[in-house]
Design a protein around this motif. Structure first.
Motif, PDB file in Angstrom:
ATOM      1  N   ARG A 102      -2.985  -1.686  -5.356  1.00 21.79           N
ATOM      2  CA  ARG A 102      -2.278  -0.589  -6.019  1.00 21.79           C
ATOM      3  C   ARG A 102      -2.375  -0.795  -7.520  1.00 21.79           C
ATOM      4  NH1 ARG A 102      -0.708   4.088  -6.903  1.00 21.79           N
ATOM      5  NH2 ARG A 102       1.445   4.522  -7.399  1.00 21.79           N
ATOM      6  N   LYS A 112      -6.817  10.233   4.813  1.00 18.68           N
ATOM      7  CA  LYS A 112      -5.560   9.508   4.686  1.00 18.68           C
ATOM      8  C   LYS A 112      -5.934   8.032   4.687  1.00 18.68           C
ATOM      9  CE  LYS A 112      -2.828  12.955   7.047  1.00 18.68           C
ATOM     10  NZ  LYS A 112      -1.959  13.249   8.178  1.00 18.68           N
ATOM     11  N   GLU A 113      -5.733   7.391   3.557  1.00 15.33           N
ATOM     12  CA  GLU A 113      -6.080   5.986   3.424  1.00 15.33           C
ATOM     13  C   GLU A 113      -4.954   5.247   2.742  1.00 15.33           C
ATOM     14  OE1 GLU A 113      -9.907   5.137   1.758  1.00 15.33           O
ATOM     15  OE2 GLU A 113     -10.691   7.073   2.384  1.00 15.33           O
ATOM     16  N   GLU A 114      -4.901   3.995   2.984  1.00 16.21           N
ATOM     17  CA  GLU A 114      -3.942   3.135   2.309  1.00 16.21           C
ATOM     18  C   GLU A 114      -4.730   2.160   1.450  1.00 16.21           C
ATOM     19  OE1 GLU A 114      -1.135   1.329   4.889  1.00 16.21           O
ATOM     20  OE2 GLU A 114      -0.654   3.196   5.892  1.00 16.21           O
ATOM     21  N   SER A 151     -10.163   1.507  -3.644  1.00 16.58           N
ATOM     22  CA  SER A 151      -8.730   1.658  -3.900  1.00 16.58           C
ATOM     23  C   SER A 151      -8.474   2.593  -5.074  1.00 16.58           C
ATOM     24  CB  SER A 151      -8.082   0.300  -4.161  1.00 16.58           C
ATOM     25  OG  SER A 151      -8.047  -0.477  -2.982  1.00 16.58           O
ATOM     26  N   LYS A 204      -5.812  -0.991  -0.559  1.00 18.88           N
ATOM     27  CA  LYS A 204      -5.439  -2.395  -0.427  1.00 18.88           C
ATOM     28  C   LYS A 204      -4.870  -2.938  -1.731  1.00 18.88           C
ATOM     29  CE  LYS A 204      -8.474  -3.504   3.338  1.00 18.88           C
ATOM     30  NZ  LYS A 204      -9.495  -4.354   3.868  1.00 18.88           N
ATOM     31  N   THR A 258      -9.161   6.091  -3.902  1.00 20.36           N
ATOM     32  CA  THR A 258      -8.136   6.513  -2.956  1.00 20.36           C
ATOM     33  C   THR A 258      -6.866   6.918  -3.677  1.00 20.36           C
ATOM     34  OG1 THR A 258      -9.047   5.088  -1.232  1.00 20.36           O
ATOM     35  CG2 THR A 258      -6.775   5.773  -0.954  1.00 20.36           C
ATOM     36  N   GLN A 259      -6.565   6.254  -4.776  1.00 25.15           N
ATOM     37  CA  GLN A 259      -5.376   6.584  -5.569  1.00 25.15           C
ATOM     38  C   GLN A 259      -5.619   7.779  -6.491  1.00 25.15           C
ATOM     39  OE1 GLN A 259      -4.449   2.006  -6.189  1.00 25.15           O
ATOM     40  NE2 GLN A 259      -3.067   3.284  -7.357  1.00 25.15           N
ATOM     41  N   PRO A 302       0.815  -1.215   0.000  1.00 26.59           N
ATOM     42  CA  PRO A 302       0.000   0.000   0.000  1.00 26.59           C
ATOM     43  C   PRO A 302       0.847   1.262   0.000  1.00 26.59           C
ATOM     44  CG  PRO A 302      -0.415  -1.328   1.976  1.00 26.59           C
ATOM     45  CD  PRO A 302       0.632  -2.025   1.177  1.00 26.59           C
ATOM     46  N   VAL A 303       0.328   2.279  -0.654  1.00 24.77           N
ATOM     47  CA  VAL A 303       0.985   3.573  -0.713  1.00 24.77           C
ATOM     48  C   VAL A 303       0.020   4.578  -0.103  1.00 24.77           C
ATOM     49  CG1 VAL A 303       1.832   5.369  -2.253  1.00 24.77           C
ATOM     50  CG2 VAL A 303       2.256   2.967  -2.782  1.00 24.77           C
ATOM     51  N   LYS A 304       0.509   5.413   0.808  1.00 28.91           N
ATOM     52  CA  LYS A 304      -0.333   6.410   1.455  1.00 28.91           C
ATOM     53  C   LYS A 304      -0.613   7.542   0.473  1.00 28.91           C
ATOM     54  CE  LYS A 304      -0.322   6.559   6.107  1.00 28.91           C
ATOM     55  NZ  LYS A 304       0.027   6.915   7.452  1.00 28.91           N
ATOM     56  N   ARG A 305      -1.892   7.886   0.313  1.00 32.26           N
ATOM     57  CA  ARG A 305      -2.305   8.978  -0.564  1.00 32.26           C
ATOM     58  C   ARG A 305      -3.287   9.870   0.185  1.00 32.26           C
ATOM     59  NH1 ARG A 305      -0.230   8.838  -6.046  1.00 32.26           N
ATOM     60  NH2 ARG A 305       0.612   6.782  -6.213  1.00 32.26           N
TER      61      ARG A 305
END
Length: 189
Positions: free
Chosen positions: A30, A24-26, A120, A28, A123-124, A11-14
């Motif tokens: 990418r 702030k979510e990670e 996801s 699951k 979030t990205q 996961p990458v924090k975005r």
């Protein structure tokens, strides 16, 4: 398209904007960096629609298609209707409305995996859209009930195309909306 098993990585924090709040979510899952748009299907991806089509399919065939000499095919009724669309004329729209009314009344269960993919992607910061063979009414109902109104843009349903899946017309509408018609490699479906 890229198979789901190939898009997993740590996961990458975005940070994203959602309803005037920074979250702030990670994610699951990418997605690859080159992906700009994720196009989701509805039935079997975001939800499972619980419809017993057999009575309606039988009625449509007995009342409309059989007298025209059109062969019976429970599994392929939409394709049969598409194939004979010109012969059906205005009756085609009436039959499509009958199918839509059954869909709207149906219950559904949410596909958690598909909803996680959607979360996801959002979030990205990816653009997300919806392309389905289901009616716009059932898609709108689902999005309203799940708080997704205005989040999947555009929504292309059964009524929005002349040629239905597997024809790419609906995908082309979405790609064109996002300026990716000439660069479909930046989209996943």
């Amino acid at each position: 398209t890229i198979p789901v098993q190939n898009i997993r990585s740590p996961p990458v924090k975005r940070h994203i904007m959602a309803k005037d709040t920074i979250l702030k979510e990670e994610p699951k899952i990418r997605f690859p960096d080159e992906v700009r748009l994720v196009i989701f299907d509805f039935d079997g991806t975001l939800a499972n629609l619980h419809v017993d089509w057999e009575p309606l399919v039988t009625q449509v065939w007995d009342d409309f298609l059989k007298p025209m000499g059109i062969p019976y095919s429970e599994e392929l009724i939409y394709l049969v209707m598409e194939q004979y669309r010109d012969e059906l004329g205005s009756l085609y729209d009436q039959l499509a409305a009958m199918f839509a009314s059954v869909e709207v009344a149906a219950e559904y269960t949410v596909c958690e995996e598909g909803m996680e993919l959607l979360k996801s992607a959002r979030t990205q910061g990816l653009r997300v859209a919806l392309h389905s063979s289901n009616s716009r009414k059932v898609l709108s109902r689902f999005m309203k009930e799940r708080g997704l109104e205005g989040k999947l843009v555009p929504v292309v349903g059964f009524e929005d195309v002349d040629r239905h899946k597997p024809d790419p017309e609906g995908l082309k509408i979405i790609l064109d909306h996002h300026g990716l018609l000439m660069n479909p490699e930046y989209a996943l479906f």
